[in-house]
Design a protein around this motif. Structure first.
Motif, PDB file in Angstrom:
ATOM      1  N   ALA A   1      12.948  60.405  78.397  1.00 41.21           N
ATOM      2  CA  ALA A   1      12.649  59.680  79.630  1.00 41.21           C
ATOM      3  C   ALA A   1      12.389  60.657  80.767  1.00 41.21           C
ATOM      4  CB  ALA A   1      13.792  58.740  79.973  1.00 41.21           C
ATOM      5  N   THR A   2      13.207  61.722  80.865  1.00 39.39           N
ATOM      6  CA  THR A   2      13.012  62.745  81.895  1.00 39.39           C
ATOM      7  C   THR A   2      11.650  63.415  81.737  1.00 39.39           C
ATOM      8  OG1 THR A   2      15.390  63.168  82.007  1.00 39.39           O
ATOM      9  CG2 THR A   2      13.936  64.896  82.834  1.00 39.39           C
ATOM     10  N   LEU A   3      11.264  63.663  80.499  1.00 42.21           N
ATOM     11  CA  LEU A   3       9.985  64.310  80.219  1.00 42.21           C
ATOM     12  C   LEU A   3       8.796  63.361  80.331  1.00 42.21           C
ATOM     13  CD1 LEU A   3      11.097  66.404  77.118  1.00 42.21           C
ATOM     14  CD2 LEU A   3      10.396  67.333  79.325  1.00 42.21           C
ATOM     15  N   GLY A   4       9.070  62.075  80.522  1.00 40.54           N
ATOM     16  CA  GLY A   4       7.979  61.094  80.561  1.00 40.54           C
ATOM     17  C   GLY A   4       7.398  60.816  79.198  1.00 40.54           C
ATOM     18  N   LEU A   5       8.241  60.955  78.163  1.00 38.17           N
ATOM     19  CA  LEU A   5       7.767  60.768  76.788  1.00 38.17           C
ATOM     20  C   LEU A   5       8.322  59.514  76.144  1.00 38.17           C
ATOM     21  CD1 LEU A   5       8.044  64.459  75.515  1.00 38.17           C
ATOM     22  CD2 LEU A   5       5.995  63.228  76.251  1.00 38.17           C
ATOM     23  N   THR A   6       8.908  58.607  76.939  1.00 41.05           N
ATOM     24  CA  THR A   6       9.397  57.355  76.373  1.00 41.05           C
ATOM     25  C   THR A   6       8.186  56.506  75.965  1.00 41.05           C
ATOM     26  OG1 THR A   6      11.339  57.388  77.780  1.00 41.05           O
ATOM     27  CG2 THR A   6      10.738  55.269  76.787  1.00 41.05           C
ATOM     28  N   PRO A   7       8.090  56.160  74.702  1.00 46.23           N
ATOM     29  CA  PRO A   7       6.892  55.445  74.247  1.00 46.23           C
ATOM     30  C   PRO A   7       6.878  53.985  74.686  1.00 46.23           C
ATOM     31  CG  PRO A   7       8.450  55.671  72.441  1.00 46.23           C
ATOM     32  CD  PRO A   7       9.014  56.463  73.591  1.00 46.23           C
ATOM     33  N   THR A   8       5.679  53.504  74.916  1.00 45.69           N
ATOM     34  CA  THR A   8       5.443  52.075  75.125  1.00 45.69           C
ATOM     35  C   THR A   8       4.839  51.529  73.843  1.00 45.69           C
ATOM     36  OG1 THR A   8       5.022  52.388  77.478  1.00 45.69           O
ATOM     37  CG2 THR A   8       4.203  50.355  76.483  1.00 45.69           C
ATOM     38  N   THR A   9       5.466  50.507  73.294  1.00 46.61           N
ATOM     39  CA  THR A   9       4.972  49.949  72.029  1.00 46.61           C
ATOM     40  C   THR A   9       4.572  48.494  72.213  1.00 46.61           C
ATOM     41  OG1 THR A   9       7.202  49.298  71.336  1.00 46.61           O
ATOM     42  CG2 THR A   9       6.440  51.487  70.674  1.00 46.61           C
ATOM     43  N   GLY A  10       3.764  48.022  71.306  1.00 44.29           N
ATOM     44  CA  GLY A  10       3.345  46.629  71.372  1.00 44.29           C
ATOM     45  C   GLY A  10       2.390  46.288  70.242  1.00 44.29           C
ATOM     46  N   THR A  11       1.940  45.053  70.229  1.00 47.08           N
ATOM     47  CA  THR A  11       1.017  44.564  69.206  1.00 47.08           C
ATOM     48  C   THR A  11      -0.094  43.764  69.867  1.00 47.08           C
ATOM     49  OG1 THR A  11       2.263  42.516  68.858  1.00 47.08           O
ATOM     50  CG2 THR A  11       2.843  44.411  67.466  1.00 47.08           C
ATOM     51  N   SER A  12      -1.183  43.601  69.145  1.00 51.95           N
ATOM     52  CA  SER A  12      -2.273  42.743  69.604  1.00 51.95           C
ATOM     53  C   SER A  12      -3.036  42.229  68.401  1.00 51.95           C
ATOM     54  CB  SER A  12      -3.216  43.501  70.547  1.00 51.95           C
ATOM     55  OG  SER A  12      -3.832  44.584  69.873  1.00 51.95           O
ATOM     56  N   THR A  13      -3.742  41.123  68.578  1.00 50.16           N
ATOM     57  CA  THR A  13      -4.481  40.501  67.470  1.00 50.16           C
ATOM     58  C   THR A  13      -5.878  40.097  67.931  1.00 50.16           C
ATOM     59  OG1 THR A  13      -3.522  38.344  68.030  1.00 50.16           O
ATOM     60  CG2 THR A  13      -2.409  39.645  66.303  1.00 50.16           C
ATOM     61  N   PRO A  14      -6.709  41.046  68.343  1.00 48.04           N
ATOM     62  CA  PRO A  14      -8.069  40.700  68.769  1.00 48.04           C
ATOM     63  C   PRO A  14      -8.918  40.218  67.595  1.00 48.04           C
ATOM     64  CG  PRO A  14      -7.815  43.063  68.604  1.00 48.04           C
ATOM     65  CD  PRO A  14      -6.452  42.482  68.409  1.00 48.04           C
ATOM     66  N   THR A  15      -9.924  39.422  67.913  1.00 45.21           N
ATOM     67  CA  THR A  15     -10.832  38.922  66.875  1.00 45.21           C
ATOM     68  C   THR A  15     -11.944  39.939  66.629  1.00 45.21           C
ATOM     69  OG1 THR A  15     -10.410  36.639  67.495  1.00 45.21           O
ATOM     70  CG2 THR A  15     -12.412  37.075  66.215  1.00 45.21           C
ATOM     71  N   PRO A  16     -12.071  40.469  65.404  1.00 51.19           N
ATOM     72  CA  PRO A  16     -13.109  41.462  65.108  1.00 51.19           C
ATOM     73  C   PRO A  16     -14.509  40.861  65.181  1.00 51.19           C
ATOM     74  CG  PRO A  16     -11.402  41.409  63.413  1.00 51.19           C
ATOM     75  CD  PRO A  16     -11.232  40.177  64.238  1.00 51.19           C
ATOM     76  N   THR A  17     -15.493  41.711  65.417  1.00 51.83           N
ATOM     77  CA  THR A  17     -16.898  41.318  65.385  1.00 51.83           C
ATOM     78  C   THR A  17     -17.665  42.297  64.514  1.00 51.83           C
ATOM     79  OG1 THR A  17     -17.373  42.605  67.376  1.00 51.83           O
ATOM     80  CG2 THR A  17     -16.800  40.270  67.679  1.00 51.83           C
ATOM     81  N   ALA A  18     -18.917  41.971  64.246  1.00 53.50           N
ATOM     82  CA  ALA A  18     -19.772  42.834  63.433  1.00 53.50           C
ATOM     83  C   ALA A  18     -20.776  43.546  64.323  1.00 53.50           C
ATOM     84  CB  ALA A  18     -20.508  42.015  62.374  1.00 53.50           C
ATOM     85  N   ALA A  19     -21.188  44.750  63.891  1.00 53.79           N
ATOM     86  CA  ALA A  19     -22.192  45.489  64.647  1.00 53.79           C
ATOM     87  C   ALA A  19     -23.510  44.729  64.683  1.00 53.79           C
ATOM     88  CB  ALA A  19     -22.389  46.871  64.035  1.00 53.79           C
ATOM     89  N   SER A  20     -23.762  43.943  63.626  1.00 59.87           N
ATOM     90  CA  SER A  20     -24.976  43.131  63.575  1.00 59.87           C
ATOM     91  C   SER A  20     -24.631  41.811  62.899  1.00 59.87           C
ATOM     92  CB  SER A  20     -26.070  43.864  62.791  1.00 59.87           C
ATOM     93  OG  SER A  20     -27.232  43.078  62.685  1.00 59.87           O
ATOM     94  N   GLY A  21     -25.155  40.702  63.435  1.00 62.33           N
ATOM     95  CA  GLY A  21     -24.860  39.396  62.866  1.00 62.33           C
ATOM     96  C   GLY A  21     -23.519  38.860  63.358  1.00 62.33           C
ATOM     97  N   THR A  22     -23.080  37.774  62.743  1.00 61.90           N
ATOM     98  CA  THR A  22     -21.861  37.095  63.182  1.00 61.90           C
ATOM     99  C   THR A  22     -20.922  36.878  62.002  1.00 61.90           C
ATOM    100  OG1 THR A  22     -23.100  35.939  64.899  1.00 61.90           O
ATOM    101  CG2 THR A  22     -20.934  35.042  64.320  1.00 61.90           C
ATOM    102  N   LEU A  23     -19.644  37.290  62.169  1.00 63.61           N
ATOM    103  CA  LEU A  23     -18.629  37.031  61.151  1.00 63.61           C
ATOM    104  C   LEU A  23     -18.185  35.572  61.237  1.00 63.61           C
ATOM    105  CD1 LEU A  23     -16.407  40.201  61.632  1.00 63.61           C
ATOM    106  CD2 LEU A  23     -18.193  39.846  59.939  1.00 63.61           C
ATOM    107  N   THR A  24     -18.075  34.904  60.089  1.00 59.32           N
ATOM    108  CA  THR A  24     -17.628  33.507  60.091  1.00 59.32           C
ATOM    109  C   THR A  24     -16.126  33.423  60.355  1.00 59.32           C
ATOM    110  OG1 THR A  24     -19.362  32.886  58.544  1.00 59.32           O
ATOM    111  CG2 THR A  24     -17.501  31.375  58.753  1.00 59.32           C
TER     112      THR A  24
END
Length: 381
Positions: free
Chosen positions: A259-282
């Motif tokens: 904490a003194t060194l500023g190295l306390t990690p921030t953790t978390g999760t996320s669930t974004p919806t992926p996309t395709a470089a071309s076209g549309t994922l169903t």
């Protein structure tokens, strides 16, 4: 050679003499051999011709109409048991054994992945058959096909079999289910391969310098506890400990020191919806986990394509922290299955999403595909 053929299925109408095969290559069938189907046996009138998927019976089929039915063709034509024919069979077996022996440990092939036999093959030329073969190659997906001068000879590869393509000079390795192009490690990855331990790898990567941690601070990060950290700090007592260093001495444990060194990690999760470089994922989903220390972000997760739809090319997925303005950052990715394809994951400076691509530049997108990835990058803030 086996004394029968039972690959695929057959269809024949009551009163008919034509038998049609599905998933068959009847190139070895002769006139006089016997078709055994639905409890009946009927003599075959003539040897099939290319593409070897239909044959003619000597008498009309008296049984009920059959569609997609299992069968057996018995190699019992009288002509098969003449001395001349048996000698020919022996010569063919010897020639086949010689071809296989000469090809070890790697096969030189004209091309990899073609589904259509060449119109004018050259004797002894070998090909790696594609995944949807036609004509004389039907039913031989992924097998090695060699033209003997009069017929195609097929060899099933085993896991680890290699083939060098004359068309591309690429080296392909059979995984047990598919042929994959071997890609040599990049010069950057090669610099890590001879590092003896994590410390050496961090030095190669410049991990501490990139996140603003001094070489002195780096000495404390791997200390197991506060006592070890104080011992590390004591080494500098003779030359005087700075006011910054003094802030660490009274820290009760490693967590307080981080904490003194500023190295306390921030953790978390996320669930974004992926996309395709071309076209549309169903249908597609993701599950990401991150750990952020300062501006350094370690991101792991999975991206799953349930139904690809029209999507092709790279997979794109939003990241929890926008990448800094540094050059492109790359990490590792691989399909979850043990026989899965190798991939690379990249994040370009200033972008808020990552890209997952195959090493051979083919589309990584496919139905029911899950890709596991890991990447470390510097966030903008």
């Amino acid at each position: 050679m086996a004394d029968y053929y039972a690959t695929g299925a057959v269809s024949v109408s009551n009163g008919g003499t034509t038998v049609t095969g599905s998933g068959v290559v009847w190139s070895t069938v002769q006139a006089g051999d016997t078709l055994e189907l639905a409890g009946q046996r009927v003599t075959i009138a003539a040897a099939p011709v290319s593409p070897y998927t239909s044959l003619t019976l000597a008498v009309a089929w008296t049984g009920t109409t059959q569609s997609g039915a299992p069968y057996v063709i018995r190699y019992d034509a009288p002509a098969r048991f003449t001395a001349g024919y048996l000698a020919t069979q022996v010569r063919e077996l010897v020639a086949k054994a010689a071809v296989i022996e000469a090809a070890r440990p790697s096969y030189g092939v004209v091309s990899v992945g073609s589904n259509t036999p060449p119109g004018s093959p050259v004797t002894n030329d070998m090909y790696v058959v594609g995944t949807s073969p036609t004509g004389a190659w039907s039913g031989q997906a992924n097998n090695l096909a060699q033209w003997t001068g009069s017929a195609w000879q097929f060899t099933a590869p085993t896991g680890g079999t290699t083939a060098v393509s004359e068309a591309t000079n690429g080296v392909y390795i059979f995984s047990g289910t598919a042929w994959n192009l071997y890609v040599a490690p990049s010069s950057f990855i090669a610099t890590l391969m001879d590092d003896a331990d994590a410390d050496a790898a961090r030095t190669t990567l410049g991990a501490f310098a990139a996140s603003g941690v001094s070489s002195f601070g780096a000495m404390l990060i791997d200390d197991a506890d506060a006592a070890t950290a104080r011992a590390t700090l004591g080494a500098f007592a003779a030359s005087g400990v700075s006011s910054f260093g003094a802030t660490l001495i009274d820290d009760a444990d490693a967590a307080a020191a981080r904490a003194t060194l500023g190295l306390t990690p921030t953790t978390g999760t996320s669930t974004p919806t992926p996309t395709a470089a071309s076209g549309t994922l169903t249908t597609a989903s993701s599950s990401l986990k991150y750990e952020k220390v300062g501006t350094r972000v370690r991101l792991t997760g999975t991206v799953t394509v349930t139904t690809a739809g029209t999507g092709v090319g790279e997979l794109l997925c939003t990241i929890p922290f926008t990448c800094g303005s540094n050059a492109a950052t790359s990490g590792n990715a691989r399909e979850v299955l043990i026989t899965g394809v190798g991939c690379v994951v990249t994040i370009l400076g200033g972008q808020s999403y990552l890209r997952i691509a195959r090493y051979d530049n083919a589309t990584v997108i496919a139905d029911s595909r899950t890709v596991l990835f890991e990447i470390t990058y510097d966030a903008a803030s």
